[in-house]
Every structure is written in structure tokens, then in C-alpha cells.
Write a protein that holds these residues in place. Structure first.
Motif, PDB file in Angstrom:
ATOM      1  N   VAL A 106       0.629  -1.058   0.247  1.00  0.00           N
ATOM      2  CA  VAL A 106       0.054  -0.638   0.277  1.00  0.00           C
ATOM      3  C   VAL A 106       0.441   1.615  -0.361  1.00  0.00           C
ATOM      4  N   VAL A 107       1.932   1.290   0.586  1.00  0.00           N
ATOM      5  CA  VAL A 107       3.184   2.402   0.771  1.00  0.00           C
ATOM      6  C   VAL A 107       3.375   2.522  -0.580  1.00  0.00           C
ATOM      7  N   VAL A 108       3.625   1.062  -1.443  1.00  0.00           N
ATOM      8  CA  VAL A 108       4.610   1.598  -2.790  1.00  0.00           C
ATOM      9  C   VAL A 108       3.372   2.402  -3.664  1.00  0.00           C
ATOM     10  N   ASN A 109       2.104   2.269  -3.108  1.00  0.00           N
ATOM     11  CA  ASN A 109       1.162   2.099  -4.191  1.00  0.00           C
ATOM     12  C   ASN A 109       0.796   3.335  -4.037  1.00  0.00           C
ATOM     13  N   PHE A 110       0.974   4.230  -3.130  1.00  0.00           N
ATOM     14  CA  PHE A 110       0.934   5.749  -2.804  1.00  0.00           C
ATOM     15  C   PHE A 110       2.136   6.705  -3.297  1.00  0.00           C
ATOM     16  N   VAL A 111       3.234   5.591  -2.965  1.00  0.00           N
ATOM     17  CA  VAL A 111       4.762   6.948  -3.769  1.00  0.00           C
ATOM     18  C   VAL A 111       4.620   6.682  -5.261  1.00  0.00           C
ATOM     19  N   ILE A 112       3.825   5.803  -5.941  1.00  0.00           N
ATOM     20  CA  ILE A 112       3.673   5.609  -7.594  1.00  0.00           C
ATOM     21  C   ILE A 112       2.420   6.800  -7.851  1.00  0.00           C
ATOM     22  N   PHE A 113       1.307   6.938  -6.492  1.00  0.00           N
ATOM     23  CA  PHE A 113       0.143   7.931  -6.832  1.00  0.00           C
ATOM     24  C   PHE A 113       0.799   9.452  -6.950  1.00  0.00           C
ATOM     25  N   PHE A 114       1.628   9.115  -6.029  1.00  0.00           N
ATOM     26  CA  PHE A 114       2.650  10.692  -5.754  1.00  0.00           C
ATOM     27  C   PHE A 114       2.841  10.918  -7.060  1.00  0.00           C
ATOM     28  N   VAL A 115       3.489  10.162  -7.669  1.00  0.00           N
ATOM     29  CA  VAL A 115       3.891  10.457  -9.190  1.00  0.00           C
ATOM     30  C   VAL A 115       3.544  10.737  -9.863  1.00  0.00           C
ATOM     31  N   ASN A 116       2.196   9.875 -10.120  1.00  0.00           N
ATOM     32  CA  ASN A 116       1.839  10.313 -11.263  1.00  0.00           C
ATOM     33  C   ASN A 116       0.422  12.146 -10.696  1.00  0.00           C
ATOM     34  N   ASP A 117       0.608  12.243  -9.803  1.00  0.00           N
ATOM     35  CA  ASP A 117      -0.309  13.298  -9.281  1.00  0.00           C
ATOM     36  C   ASP A 117       0.268  15.142  -9.729  1.00  0.00           C
ATOM     37  N   MET A 118       1.520  13.908  -9.722  1.00  0.00           N
ATOM     38  CA  MET A 118       2.695  15.500 -10.014  1.00  0.00           C
ATOM     39  C   MET A 118       2.856  15.599 -11.266  1.00  0.00           C
ATOM     40  N   TYR A 119       2.710  14.578 -12.258  1.00  0.00           N
ATOM     41  CA  TYR A 119       2.947  14.213 -13.926  1.00  0.00           C
ATOM     42  C   TYR A 119       1.382  15.116 -14.400  1.00  0.00           C
ATOM     43  N   GLY A 120       0.080  14.815 -13.357  1.00  0.00           N
ATOM     44  CA  GLY A 120      -0.302  15.842 -13.776  1.00  0.00           C
ATOM     45  C   GLY A 120      -0.849  16.780 -13.532  1.00  0.00           C
ATOM     46  N   PHE A 121      -0.161  17.475 -12.160  1.00  0.00           N
ATOM     47  CA  PHE A 121      -0.011  18.511 -12.477  1.00  0.00           C
ATOM     48  C   PHE A 121       0.466  19.480 -13.432  1.00  0.00           C
ATOM     49  N   VAL A 122       1.494  18.799 -13.681  1.00  0.00           N
ATOM     50  CA  VAL A 122       2.241  19.818 -14.784  1.00  0.00           C
ATOM     51  C   VAL A 122       1.403  19.521 -15.956  1.00  0.00           C
ATOM     52  N   SER A 123       0.927  18.750 -16.055  1.00  0.00           N
ATOM     53  CA  SER A 123      -0.406  18.144 -17.232  1.00  0.00           C
ATOM     54  C   SER A 123      -1.435  19.550 -17.135  1.00  0.00           C
ATOM     55  N   TRP A 124      -2.263  19.068 -16.605  1.00  0.00           N
ATOM     56  CA  TRP A 124      -3.180  20.926 -16.524  1.00  0.00           C
ATOM     57  C   TRP A 124      -2.586  21.950 -16.856  1.00  0.00           C
ATOM     58  N   LYS A 125      -1.418  22.403 -15.694  1.00  0.00           N
ATOM     59  CA  LYS A 125      -1.142  23.711 -16.303  1.00  0.00           C
ATOM     60  C   LYS A 125      -0.884  24.833 -17.580  1.00  0.00           C
ATOM     61  N   LYS A 126       0.013  22.722 -18.210  1.00  0.00           N
ATOM     62  CA  LYS A 126       0.216  23.417 -19.705  1.00  0.00           C
ATOM     63  C   LYS A 126      -0.810  23.444 -20.434  1.00  0.00           C
ATOM     64  N   ARG A 127      -2.340  22.616 -19.891  1.00  0.00           N
ATOM     65  CA  ARG A 127      -3.395  22.609 -21.219  1.00  0.00           C
ATOM     66  C   ARG A 127      -4.161  23.502 -20.458  1.00  0.00           C
ATOM     67  N   GLU A 128      -4.143  23.748 -19.279  1.00  0.00           N
ATOM     68  CA  GLU A 128      -4.403  25.146 -18.858  1.00  0.00           C
ATOM     69  C   GLU A 128      -4.146  27.134 -19.898  1.00  0.00           C
ATOM     70  N   VAL A 129      -3.109  26.910 -20.449  1.00  0.00           N
ATOM     71  CA  VAL A 129      -2.864  27.597 -21.048  1.00  0.00           C
ATOM     72  C   VAL A 129      -2.894  27.019 -22.416  1.00  0.00           C
ATOM     73  N   ARG A 130      -2.197  26.401 -22.880  1.00  0.00           N
ATOM     74  CA  ARG A 130      -3.471  26.125 -24.006  1.00  0.00           C
ATOM     75  C   ARG A 130      -4.990  26.163 -23.890  1.00  0.00           C
ATOM     76  N   GLN A 131      -5.413  26.366 -23.269  1.00  0.00           N
ATOM     77  CA  GLN A 131      -7.167  26.708 -23.240  1.00  0.00           C
ATOM     78  C   GLN A 131      -7.596  27.942 -23.379  1.00  0.00           C
ATOM     79  N   ALA A 132      -6.470  28.613 -22.708  1.00  0.00           N
ATOM     80  CA  ALA A 132      -6.102  30.397 -22.566  1.00  0.00           C
ATOM     81  C   ALA A 132      -6.547  31.239 -23.947  1.00  0.00           C
ATOM     82  N   VAL A 133      -5.567  29.879 -24.357  1.00  0.00           N
ATOM     83  CA  VAL A 133      -5.496  30.717 -26.052  1.00  0.00           C
ATOM     84  C   VAL A 133      -6.460  30.218 -27.208  1.00  0.00           C
ATOM     85  N   ASP A 134      -7.097  29.354 -26.873  1.00  0.00           N
ATOM     86  CA  ASP A 134      -7.948  29.087 -27.697  1.00  0.00           C
ATOM     87  C   ASP A 134      -9.148  29.389 -27.550  1.00  0.00           C
ATOM     88  N   LEU A 135      -9.519  30.540 -25.985  1.00  0.00           N
ATOM     89  CA  LEU A 135     -10.791  31.382 -26.345  1.00  0.00           C
ATOM     90  C   LEU A 135     -10.060  32.220 -26.665  1.00  0.00           C
TER      91      LEU A 135
END
Length: 229
Positions: free
Chosen positions: A200-229
Motif C-alpha cells: 500500500v505504501v508503494v502504491n501511494f508512492v506511485i500515486f504521488f508521481v502520477n499526481d505530480m505529472y497530472g499537475f504539470v499536464s494540467w498547467k500546460k493544458r491550462e495555457v493552451r485552453q486560454a489561447v483557444d479562448l
């Protein structure tokens, strides 16, 4: 309701498959394989990679994960985790699924439109977080919950993450990453009593890595969506 797998990039395929393999191996190597824990982790990892894409399927899978994780928490008497995921995260994931489905991005209808937080949002988040903290701490105290301080912090971070997800904010991933850190601590403590919880500990370590990737991905997409508007 697009098929999110078709839209994964090579990098996302790599992150997803590596996460699945690490979770699978860590669970299979334990002396006491718990199928429920393994299933929850695999579903959770998949939900996170879809969340990074802003796809509504992430929230549907989060509902399933919340149920399974609630059962796992019940078995170790982590009442805070059980109450949080069954009574709060799961219904908020349902709400988020509806919100995401109703607010697709103009540039790509398979992803949710990202929303910037307003002052009203911040006030609502602050007031509701204080209320959740006070109420749940009292409940956990009555239930004689192990590691009550970390359990309370976990509830607060879970609530913030779920609320930010509903608000379609890029910072939802930061909330979940913070929650992952607390959960790593909680399950390390549980593992000291029962080594079966090490996966379970290992699972949440992997979750942490994925969540940080999610943040980076959303910030990039946020910039792109602002341009599309």
C-alpha cells in the motif's frame, strides 16, 4: 465519453505501464497477497493517468477506487480514511464526473475545461475546510482512530483535492499529491504492525508521481485552453 486510452501520448503510456508494473510486482512479492489492495491500486493508477488528461473516465474510476480503498481502511481501523473515501471522496467524484462531463474544453471535447479559482471559490474552500477539520477530528476522536493527527490531515487534504477537482482547478493534483504524502506516512505506520501493508505504501508512492505529472499536464493544458479562448 471518449476512449481515453486512444489519446494517451507515448510518455503517458510509459508512465502508466511502469506504474502498473511496479504496483503489480510490489503486491505479488509480498508474503500476504491481498487481491483487494492490488485491484484498488491498479484502478487508482489508471484513474490518475486519465485525470492527467482531464478525461471524465478518471472520476468514474475514482468512484470504484474509493469503495475498494474504504474497505481496505476499514480492515485496519483507519476510520478516517474509510469515512473520507466512502462518505466524501466517492460522492464528490460522482459530482466531479457530472461537472467534467458538462464542461468540455472548446479545443478538445474529450477533456474538461479548466477553471481558474475566484475569490468566492477561495473563501468557500477556506470555510468548508475548517468545518471539515473540526467535525472529522471530533468523529475520529470518538472512534479512537489510530494515528489521529495524520488521519485528520489526510481528511483535510482529501477534501481539498476533491473540492478542487469539482472546481476543475489545476491545483487538484497538488491536493492529491499532499494527500499521498500523508497516506505514505499512515501506511508506513500500519506496515510496522503488519508487513502486508507495505504494498500500500508503494502504491501511494506511485500515486504521488502520477499526481505530480497530472499537475504539470494540467498547467500546460491550462495555457493552451486560454489561447483557444
Amino acid at each position: 465519453m471518449y476512449n481515453p486510452i486512444k489519446e494517451l501520448t507515448k510518455r503517458e503510456w510509459f508512465i502508466w505501464l511502469c506504474s502498473l508494473i511496479i504496483v503489480l510486482v510490489s503486491n505479488l512479492l509480498t508474503a500476504d497477497l491481498d487481491i483487494l489492495t492490488l485491484a484498488a491500486a491498479l484502478i487508482g493508477v489508471t484513474s490518475l493517468i486519465f485525470a492527467a488528461k482531464g478525461n471524465v473516465w478518471a472520476q468514474i474510476l475514482m468512484v470504484v477506487f474509493s469503495i475498494l480503498y474504504g474497505i481496505i481502511s476499514f480492515r485496519f481501523r483507519y476510520w478516517g480514511e474509510m469515512i473520507t473515501y466512502i462518505g466524501m471522496t466517492m460522492p464528490m467524484a460522482v459530482w466531479s464526473a457530472i461537472t467534467w462531463f458538462k464542461n468540455p474544453s472548446e479545443g478538445n471535447s474529450s477533456e474538461v475545461a479548466i477553471q481558474k479559482l475566484t475569490r468566492r471559490h477561495l473563501i468557500w474552500l477556506t470555510v468548508s475546510t475548517v468545518l471539515v477539520t473540526v467535525v472529522f477530528y471530533y468523529i475520529l476522536m470518538l472512534l479512537d482512530t489510530p494515528n489521529i493527527v495524520f488521519s485528520t490531515i489526510s481528511i483535510v487534504t482529501s477534501f481539498l483535492a476533491a473540492a478542487l477537482t469539482m472546481l476543475r482547478s489545476s491545483y487538484y493534483a497538488v491536493g492529491y499529491a499532499a494527500n499521498d504524502v500523508i497516506l505514505i506516512v499512515l501506511w508506513v505506520l500500519a506496515s510496522l504492525e503488519n508487513s502486508a501493508y507495505i504494498p500500500v505504501v508503494v502504491n501511494f508512492v506511485i500515486f504521488f508521481v502520477n499526481d505530480m505529472y497530472g499537475f504539470v499536464s494540467w498547467k500546460k493544458r491550462e495555457v493552451r485552453q486560454a489561447v483557444d479562448l
